[in-house]
Structures are given as C-alpha cells and as structure tokens.
Write an enzyme that holds these catalytic residues in place. Structure first.
Site, short mmCIF file in Angstrom:
data_model
loop_
_atom_site.label_atom_id
_atom_site.label_comp_id
_atom_site.label_asym_id
_atom_site.label_seq_id
_atom_site.Cartn_x
_atom_site.Cartn_y
_atom_site.Cartn_z
N LYS A 80 9.48 26.55 44.10
CA LYS A 80 9.33 28.00 44.18
C LYS A 80 9.45 28.60 42.78
CE LYS A 80 11.75 32.10 45.99
NZ LYS A 80 12.91 32.56 46.77
N LEU A 335 27.59 33.43 55.67
CA LEU A 335 27.50 34.61 56.51
C LEU A 335 28.86 35.16 56.90
CD1 LEU A 335 24.57 33.54 58.86
CD2 LEU A 335 24.46 34.94 56.80
N THR A 346 18.98 35.21 48.19
CA THR A 346 20.24 35.11 47.44
C THR A 346 21.38 34.48 48.21
OG1 THR A 346 20.77 37.36 48.15
CG2 THR A 346 19.70 37.11 45.99
#
Length: 510
Positions: A80, A335, A346
């Site tokens: 990427k 999370l 991110t």
C-alpha cells in the site's frame, strides 16, 4: 509495581490488537523473565473492519524480525503506497487526489508543492494538485510495488493491505511458538479488583481465576477490563458522524492488475473503501445511521461495487477513545481503547504506538503516577491529532451532490480543536502552513505533506475565475523538470503483481 521484571502480563482478547501486543511485550521483556498469557473466547470473532495499515506495520514486523516473504503470502497481503480519494470534491480538476505515505524522496519536490499551493491560495494561477509533485501518486497510478531497484538511493515508505483474521492467526503462532506466550481459550465472566483499585484477576465462566501483575484490555468494543475500571469514554461523535459500516468481499476482475493503493470513494452519507488482497477485494461502506438505514447503505454499497447477491455484514462503531489508556495496572489497546473510523487506516498504528510507548516509559521511568500521567497525555494527544486529520476530511469536503444532506452538514461542523481551527485559518489566509505545523508540533501525527495533500487535493483554492497569472513576485516552479524527475524515478520500480508473485514463489519453495 510495574517494571516488566519477572511479572505476569495477562492480555484479554485475541485478534490483531491482542496478538500484536503479546508479540511486542514478549519480544521486549521476555529476557527479564516476564510471562505473557493471552486469554480469548473461541466464540468471539475478529471485527475485521480495517484491512489496511500505515508504514508503522512494517516497523512492527521489522522489530520482530519477520520477513515480508514469510508473513505477506500467508496473510494474502499486498503493498500500500497510500490512499486514493475519489468524489470528495466536485471542483474541476480536483475530483480525485492521492494521499501518499511521505518519504525522504518526496523532500526533493515537496518544497515546490508547498510554494505553489501558497501561491494559488493567494490567487495565482499555478499548478497545485498534489499528484503532480509526489512520487507515490505516480507509482500507485502505474500499479507499481514500493520496492526499487537495488541501486536506487532512496527507500519508499509503505504500508500493507491484508486479511485481518490471517494476520491475527499468524501472530498467534509466532507469539506462542517463538516467544513463549501462553494461549488460553476461556470465556471471562467477571473482573476481580484489589482493594487499591488494581485488577487482581480475570474470572472465567468456570470460576477459575487468572491472576496477573499487568492486564491488557484488547477485548474490543466490549472493553471488559476498562469497563470494570469505569473509565470514562471521550466521544468524537460531535465531529465524526459515521457510526456504522457494511462490508462485502468481491473477486478480482479476470486479468485486472492488483492496485497498490486503498481507494476511498465518497458516497451519499459516508465513503466506501476498496482494499485489494491477493485472494480477493475487501469492500465496505462507512456511513452515518442518522442519514441512512442499514438497508439503504447495503443497497448503495451493492450498487457501487456491482454485486447483487452474497452476504453483507453490518457493523456498529463507537467513535472516540477512553480518557486514560493506562489506569492502575491495566492498559487498553485496540477497540477497547478507542476507534477513529478506518479512513486513514490508523487502528493498528495506534496499537503499536500505545504498546511501544508503554514499554518505553516503563523502561525509562517505572510506573510512577508521573509516568502514567505523561503516558496518558501523550496517547490522548496522538488520538486527538489523528482525529483532527480525519475531521478535516469531512469539514473541508467540496462535494455538493448531496441527496441526504450529509456532506453539507459535515462542512458545517464547528466542534473543531484549536489546532484544526488554526490550520484552517493559516491555509485560507495564505500564511505559512509548514511553519504553523512545526510550531504546533502537529507533524508528530501527520506531516506537512499530508496536510497539504488534504487541503490542496480538494481544490480549496479561490475560484478559477478569480485567479491571476503569477507576477514577478512569484518564482516559477519548473513543472516539466519535476515531471521528468518523477518519471525517471518511477523507472526504478517494478510492477506490484510481479513483486507479489516473487513473494508467493518464495513461500512455495521454503
């Protein structure tokens, strides 16, 4: 006392965040006699919203000494170079732009980019689209891999796309086989606290205690440990509307190249990602439930990717962060710590930054109240810095095809940090953005190149009709020379598909 010496560290939750934490902690502190145990329920799967990364993930694998040829083929990973934004602006010539991972090489053309954007901000008709100045945009457009020829004197920063479940499984194997991490599959029923407020143990559904000295909450949005600590949550919902996602995989088109970029396309009430893996494409639509129903969002995603059948998965997101990421003897990651939607990929970057900062600060200063406070201030600032960059994508949008009113509402958001207000004022008054970013210390989170790409990529300049030719006070930038420089540099990079085939061949012959 937390010092990482002979202590037992218990991580609640597997998935990518949990196993990354286990690997980093065991790699750093194993020689001190630290024991690391990861506890996860076999009944709870990985959320898997994001399957992209920043260059921080390369740093992570390099730290562990894991070669790309070993992990990338095993995890369907691709390279990427950055993110292509499409449809966030309808200004002529600025309907799309590329946000690259800035590299040392871009330092040769970035000053001209900055100069021209400032000239255009002050009403001069000069070229200021970021794609004309930065090499990664050219490489991504040609589906190149970020691997130059051996004699090329510059490295290029890059991230990855990957199958999140397979990365978690790969890291689990590395952690348990190479680093001695103990893996327990248990369902946790409760959290036991000590009289001083510390976490004493996790209690599973059979009543067994899993005691430890340091606990890491990687339990996802359930936030089991930090929920027991009653840690306040700092919501970002006043500035970031998106709280839902719908995801669907698709097959590669026959004969089509595999891109080396994520694509982020604006839709009616949010944006859709396209993430290319070696085995498939990951697709998803991040949207606001105040503007679309689940059925409407799924229908819009299906129309966008051209798929009428197949199962779609719906996800809910809580956007924000815990007030303190380190409380008592517990650390929150992933999370359980926070989430700032996947627009700039991110999530894993923040996991790595959090764990490495924790290890560094304990190594340097122990676990005093002052160290803990400094850590929490540092991590909160990083989260807020990332939030500001994401908020700016919506606040500055130039999209006027707006059947739901979402984009107009986003442009009207006034819940902005002082830093973001300062940057917007700097840009629109024609002042020096690089100096402003340096004074505020914002390059710790996003560089001047990234900020210029965002503002300029949308075409947030005076209307073309108001622009005047540059006068003698403007030094002309030699655009043909920049184009020639970038063209010659790009010749040193091969195709993305060829590089991925070489990685796969290596795997097959090991």
């Amino acid at each position: 006392m937390i010092d990482g010496r002979g202590q037992h560290i218990v991580i609640l939750g597997g998935g990518t965040a949990g196993w990354m934490t286990a690997c980093l902690v065991a790699h750093r502190w194993r020689a001190r006699g630290v024991r690391v145990t990861l506890v996860e329920s076999p009944e709870i799967g990985i959320v898997g919203v994001g399957e992209g990364s920043t260059p921080q993930l390369k740093h992570f694998f390099d730290t562990l000494g894991i070669a790309e040829a070993d992990w990338m083929p095993a995890c369907d990973a691709t390279y990427k170079l950055g993110i292509g934004f499409e449809g966030w602006s309808d200004r002529a010539g600025y309907e799309r732009y590329f946000h690259p991972f800035p590299t040392a090489l871009d330092g040769h053309t970035a000053p001209q980019f900055f100069y021209n954007t400032r000239a255009r901000r002050t009403g001069r008709d000069v070229e200021a689209h970021p794609d004309q100045f930065l090499l990664p945009a050219r490489l991504a457009a040609a589906n190149c891999a970020p691997q130059p020829a051996a004699n090329f004197p510059f490295e290029v920063s890059y991230g990855y796309h990957f199958d999140a479940y397979k990365v978690g499984a790969f890291l689990a194997k590395h952690a348990t086989k190479a680093l001695g991490v103990v893996h327990l599959q248990r369902r946790i029923a409760s959290v036991e606290r000590a009289p001083n407020g510390d976490i004493a143990a996790l209690i599973d559904t059979d009543g067994e205690r899993i005691a430890g000295d340091i606990f890491v909450d990687a339990s996802g949005f359930r936030s089991t440990i930090f929920g027991a600590l009653e840690m306040p949550f700092v919501s970002y919902a006043d500035a970031l509307f998106n709280d839902r996602a719908v995801v669907m995989p698709t097959a590669h088109a026959p004969g089509a190249p595999i891109p080396s970029q994520t694509r982020a396309t604006a839709l009616s009430a949010g944006w859709a990602w396209h993430i290319p893996l070696t085995s498939r494409n990951g697709n998803g639509y991040v949207y606001s439930s105040r503007h679309l129903t689940e059925a409407q969002a799924e229908a819009e995603l299906r129309a966008h990717i051209g798929v009428e059948t197949g199962e779609a998965r719906h996800l809910k997101m809580r956007v924000g962060r815990v007030r303190d990421s380190w409380s008592h003897n517990a650390l929150a990651v992933g999370l359980a710590q926070g989430f700032i939607e996947p627009l700039e990929a991110t999530a894993l970057h923040l996991v790595i930054a959090t764990v490495e900062a924790f290890l560094d600060m304990v190594d340097q200063g122990g676990a005093t109240d002052a160290v803990r406070t400094a850590f929490n201030t540092r991590i909160a600032a990083r989260y807020d810095g990332v939030r500001d960059y994401i908020v700016a994508h919506y606040r500055l949008n130039q999209r006027h095809d707006d059947p739901t009113g979402y984009w107009a509402e986003a442009r009207g958001v006034d819940a902005l940090s002082d830093d973001l207000k300062m940057l917007m004022s700097t840009w629109f008054t024609g002042a020096d953005m690089v100096a402003a970013i340096d004074r505020a210390g914002l390059a710790r989170y996003y560089s001047a190149i990234s900020w210029h790409c965002l503002f300029a990529g949308y075409g947030t300049f005076p209307d073309t009709a108001r622009l005047t030719p540059p006068g003698p006070d403007i030094d002309p930038v030699d655009m043909p020379r920049i184009d020639d420089f970038l063209t010659r540099c790009a010749l040193n990079f091969g195709s993305h598909a060829s590089r991925l085939r070489r990685l796969a061949d290596h795997k097959d012959h090991v």
